[in-house]
Write an enzyme that holds these catalytic residues in place. Structure first.
Site, PDB file in Angstrom:
ATOM      1  N   ASP A 129      56.387 -29.570 -78.270  1.00 12.54           N
ATOM      2  CA  ASP A 129      56.745 -29.166 -76.897  1.00 12.54           C
ATOM      3  C   ASP A 129      55.298 -28.996 -76.206  1.00 12.54           C
ATOM      4  O   ASP A 129      54.437 -28.465 -76.359  1.00 12.54           O
ATOM      5  CB  ASP A 129      57.459 -27.881 -76.888  1.00 12.54           C
ATOM      6  CG  ASP A 129      58.087 -27.463 -75.563  1.00 12.54           C
ATOM      7  OD1 ASP A 129      58.114 -28.314 -74.898  1.00 12.54           O
ATOM      8  OD2 ASP A 129      58.442 -26.289 -75.550  1.00 12.54           O
ATOM      9  N   GLU A 145      53.334 -25.734 -75.765  1.00 14.66           N
ATOM     10  CA  GLU A 145      52.455 -25.486 -76.932  1.00 14.66           C
ATOM     11  C   GLU A 145      51.009 -25.995 -76.806  1.00 14.66           C
ATOM     12  O   GLU A 145      50.118 -25.831 -77.492  1.00 14.66           O
ATOM     13  CB  GLU A 145      52.956 -26.118 -78.197  1.00 14.66           C
ATOM     14  CG  GLU A 145      54.391 -25.286 -78.812  1.00 14.66           C
ATOM     15  CD  GLU A 145      54.105 -23.821 -79.084  1.00 14.66           C
ATOM     16  OE1 GLU A 145      53.134 -23.556 -79.646  1.00 14.66           O
ATOM     17  OE2 GLU A 145      54.933 -22.898 -78.291  1.00 14.66           O
ATOM     18  N   ASP A 154      60.000 -25.462 -80.581  1.00 11.85           N
ATOM     19  CA  ASP A 154      58.524 -25.775 -80.326  1.00 11.85           C
ATOM     20  C   ASP A 154      58.327 -27.092 -80.944  1.00 11.85           C
ATOM     21  O   ASP A 154      57.297 -27.834 -80.694  1.00 11.85           O
ATOM     22  CB  ASP A 154      57.469 -24.638 -80.613  1.00 11.85           C
ATOM     23  CG  ASP A 154      58.001 -23.462 -79.776  1.00 11.85           C
ATOM     24  OD1 ASP A 154      58.275 -23.681 -78.577  1.00 11.85           O
ATOM     25  OD2 ASP A 154      57.780 -22.518 -80.427  1.00 11.85           O
ATOM     26  N   GLU A 173      60.800 -22.725 -84.289  1.00 12.34           N
ATOM     27  CA  GLU A 173      60.153 -21.971 -83.299  1.00 12.34           C
ATOM     28  C   GLU A 173      59.021 -21.140 -83.818  1.00 12.34           C
ATOM     29  O   GLU A 173      59.147 -20.494 -84.769  1.00 12.34           O
ATOM     30  CB  GLU A 173      61.459 -21.121 -83.012  1.00 12.34           C
ATOM     31  CG  GLU A 173      61.120 -20.083 -82.044  1.00 12.34           C
ATOM     32  CD  GLU A 173      61.213 -20.881 -80.345  1.00 12.34           C
ATOM     33  OE1 GLU A 173      60.634 -20.176 -79.493  1.00 12.34           O
ATOM     34  OE2 GLU A 173      61.719 -21.814 -80.243  1.00 12.34           O
ATOM     35  N   ARG A 174      58.182 -21.479 -82.855  1.00 14.66           N
ATOM     36  CA  ARG A 174      56.666 -20.862 -83.422  1.00 14.66           C
ATOM     37  C   ARG A 174      56.627 -19.541 -82.453  1.00 14.66           C
ATOM     38  O   ARG A 174      56.957 -19.350 -81.302  1.00 14.66           O
ATOM     39  CB  ARG A 174      55.732 -21.678 -83.030  1.00 14.66           C
ATOM     40  CG  ARG A 174      53.974 -21.045 -83.266  1.00 14.66           C
ATOM     41  CD  ARG A 174      53.201 -22.106 -82.553  1.00 14.66           C
ATOM     42  NE  ARG A 174      51.850 -21.816 -82.737  1.00 14.66           N
ATOM     43  CZ  ARG A 174      50.797 -21.975 -81.969  1.00 14.66           C
ATOM     44  NH1 ARG A 174      51.210 -23.119 -81.055  1.00 14.66           N
ATOM     45  NH2 ARG A 174      49.612 -21.833 -82.404  1.00 14.66           N
TER      46      ARG A 174
END
Length: 621
Positions: free
Chosen positions: A336, A339, A371, A402-403
């Site tokens: 993404d 990021e 992400d 998902e981070r």
């Protein structure tokens, strides 16, 4: 009959002219000027003229015309300027609802000169009968064979003729089906052009042949479109019958001997195809190769391959028309763009540098949920004469990450994003969501929430919500985990045939192979995934009801889903409350609903809270 009541005979009184002749004349002049210059704005002026002709009340200024259809700020500003100039030239008391003396009043029918009126057509017909050069009648719109509009009309018609069909098609499935009937691509424009075959859909909608409703868009035929599509289908069938009739069996004496020799060798009876060519022979050879490949794919154990329907007429012409065969795609990590930009740019650029240093094949793009994820991108050879290679198909693998840094986790819990993100990840259509949690060292002691609360939220995400949680120390470990996952998925999918499925048609249920540990090979396209994950798209009443329920403290997604199984809308819940005999029965209405894998009761406390929220007239205490 008394003379005091005479019978009124003769014509009906003519309709009054437009009560705003000045505006009508100015719009007509603007339209004619634009038409002379060849500007497309002439059609906008024509629509405004039609709206003004239908409006029966006088307008005092152009601002009042904003309530009319096709009147925007630009047209109103132009009319206001002309009106001020008219008042300066003729005085402030000059009439604005009548034309100056000597000016010819614009008639209602004459203004629509872009579409000839009945009188003009009749005059043209009489001119033709007399040998004059009258204007020809406007021809009916019929799309050219194998064009985009032709393919869309036939596809929608054939889908509507299937028993039990839903009566409409989504954009992606309509494009996939219509591509088989069109010579032009529905996704890639031709060289030197920005239009694709899909651009013709706007013409079909403008001609009232196709109607577009809902969001995501649903396309269906109107009555006029259905009639035209029936004619196109009958013409298509007639052409097929004629081509089959042209194929006759012609046998001479020598050919009969050759046919007999072929039958002795095990071949079938010889049929001479007068319309055949070398290209047909090549297509038949491709058909035989593809049938051999497909049978090998289906018979190989450990593969998940969907069976292509027998009604697909072009599967033999395109060996990978409904799937991506092994070796025809590569695994790409999608990052993404959030990021890589904004916030701590040094830390985010470090992630990109680490991925480049590790040799990871990645692509930065906008992801509406998550992400990181992985796609299987089709390998497409560049076309000679084109600057860029055609865009290959992309299927999303079932893994999405998902981070979260600890400080970001703290902020998302406080503002409510944490629960919403988990809810959207569950509904995105991918079956293996992962939470990548980055520790931030001693900075965790300076956050707004206690560290024990954050650790409990992480454990709940794994145990209660069912997400896989991977904990790392810093950005380097995150890049290392993404590198290992990319290599693992590349090896996992390298010998697998991937099938493209649709979320609307098949749902998000897992397969038997996935339960046995093998990866799912029935995947959704990236375009459909990313469009379905849009955060602020139109929602159904059921979805809004679920989000309302999840605002209640202690009411998780599983609990909201259990309530929705019994009462799908607020109206059904309120109706159930009305049927309860006492106040105590209303408070305990939802207490016995079971939720989750353990099938626990919702409980009287939450049931009472929901009842108070929806049935209390005044403010909640």
């Amino acid at each position: 009959m008394p003379a005091s009541e005479p019978v009124l005979l003769g014509r009906k009184r003519a309709l009054p002219s437009c009560p705003n002749p000045l505006f009508l004349r100015w719009l007509t002049e603007l339209r004619d000027e634009a038409r002379e210059k060849g500007l497309k704005i002439q059609y906008t002026y024509q629509k405004a003229i039609s709206s003004l002709n239908k409006y029966p009340l006088p307008l005092q200024n152009a601002k009042e015309a904003k309530i009319l259809q096709n009147f925007g700020d630009g047209i109103c500003k132009i009319l206001d300027e002309k009106l001020q100039r008219h008042l300066r030239e003729n005085g402030p008391d000059a009439p604005i609802h009548s034309l100056p003396k000597g000016a010819s009043p614009p008639a209602r029918l004459d203004n629509n000169s872009l579409a000839p009126s009945r009188k003009k057509n009749a005059a043209g017909d009489q001119g033709k009968d007399k040998g004059g050069g009258g204007r020809r009648k406007k021809r009916e719109y019929v799309p050219q064979k194998r064009s985009g509009g032709y393919a869309v009309l036939l596809t929608l018609y054939r889908q509507s003729q299937i028993p039990g069909s839903k009566g409409y098609m989504f954009k992606l499935e309509l494009q996939a089906e219509a591509q088989l009937l069109c010579d032009k691509s529905f996704s890639v424009p031709d060289l030197g052009s920005k239009y694709t075959a899909w651009s013709s859909v706007s013409t079909l909608i403008q001609k009232n042949l196709v109607i577009k409703t809902h969001n995501p868009a649903r396309y269906s035929l109107t009555e006029e479109g259905l009639a035209l599509a029936e004619r196109l289908e009958s013409a298509e069938q007639g052409a097929k019958d004629q081509s089959e009739g042209d194929r006759v069996e012609v046998r001479s004496e020598g050919e009969e001997e050759a046919a007999a020799a072929e039958e002795e060798e095990g071949g079938g009876p010889g049929v001479v195809d007068l319309t055949g060519s070398d290209e047909d022979e090549e297509e038949k050879e491709e058909d035989r190769i593809h049938s051999t490949r497909s049978s090998a794919c289906v018979s190989e154990p450990g593969r998940e391959v969907d069976v292509v329907g027998s009604d697909s007429q072009t599967t033999s012409r395109k060996p990978n028309g409904g799937c991506l065969l092994p070796g025809t795609y590569e695994i790409i990590l999608c990052v993404d763009f959030i990021e890589t930009t904004g916030g701590s740019s040094h830390r985010k650029q470090e992630l990109v540098k680490e991925l480049q240093r590790n040799g990871v094949n990645f692509d930065v793009r906008k992801l509406n949920v998550g992400d990181f994820l992985w796609v299987a991108r089709e390998k497409v050879a560049p076309v000679p004469g084109q600057l860029r290679a055609p865009t290959g198909r992309e299927l999303v693998l079932d893994y999405i990450i998902e981070r979260k840094r600890m400080d970001d986790l703290c902020g998302s819990i406080i503002d409510g994003r944490f629960r919403e993100q988990k809810f959207r990840l569950k509904r995105c259509g991918l079956r293996r969501p992962v939470y990548l949690v980055e520790e931030c060292g001693t900075a965790a002691s300076h956050l707004s929430l206690p560290e024990a609360t954050l650790q409990q939220a992480i454990v709940n995400t794994q145990v209660v919500d069912g997400f896989f949680v991977k904990r790392v120390q810093d950005v380097r470990e995150s890049a290392a985990y993404l590198t290992v996952m990319t290599r693992y998925l590349t090896k996992l999918y390298q010998d697998r045939t991937l099938i493209c499925r649709s979320r609307q048609l098949e749902g998000d249920e897992g397969s038997d192979e996935e339960e046995r540990g093998a990866p799912s090979c029935s995947l959704i396209s990236f375009a459909e995934f990313n469009y379905g994950a849009v955060k602020n798209k139109c929602q159904t009443v059921r979805e809004v009801f679920a989000r309302q329920l999840m605002q209640i403290s202690g009411l998780s997604g599983d609990k909201a889903a259990a309530i929705l199984e019994q009462y799908s809308t607020p109206h059904s819940l309120l109706t159930a409350y009305e049927h309860c005999a006492s106040e105590a029965e209303k408070e305990k209405l939802l207490s016995s609903i079971r939720y989750g894998k353990l099938k626990r009761n919702l409980g009287p406390a939450l049931s009472r809270t929901v009842y108070q929220l929806y049935c209390t007239q005044g403010p909640l205490s």
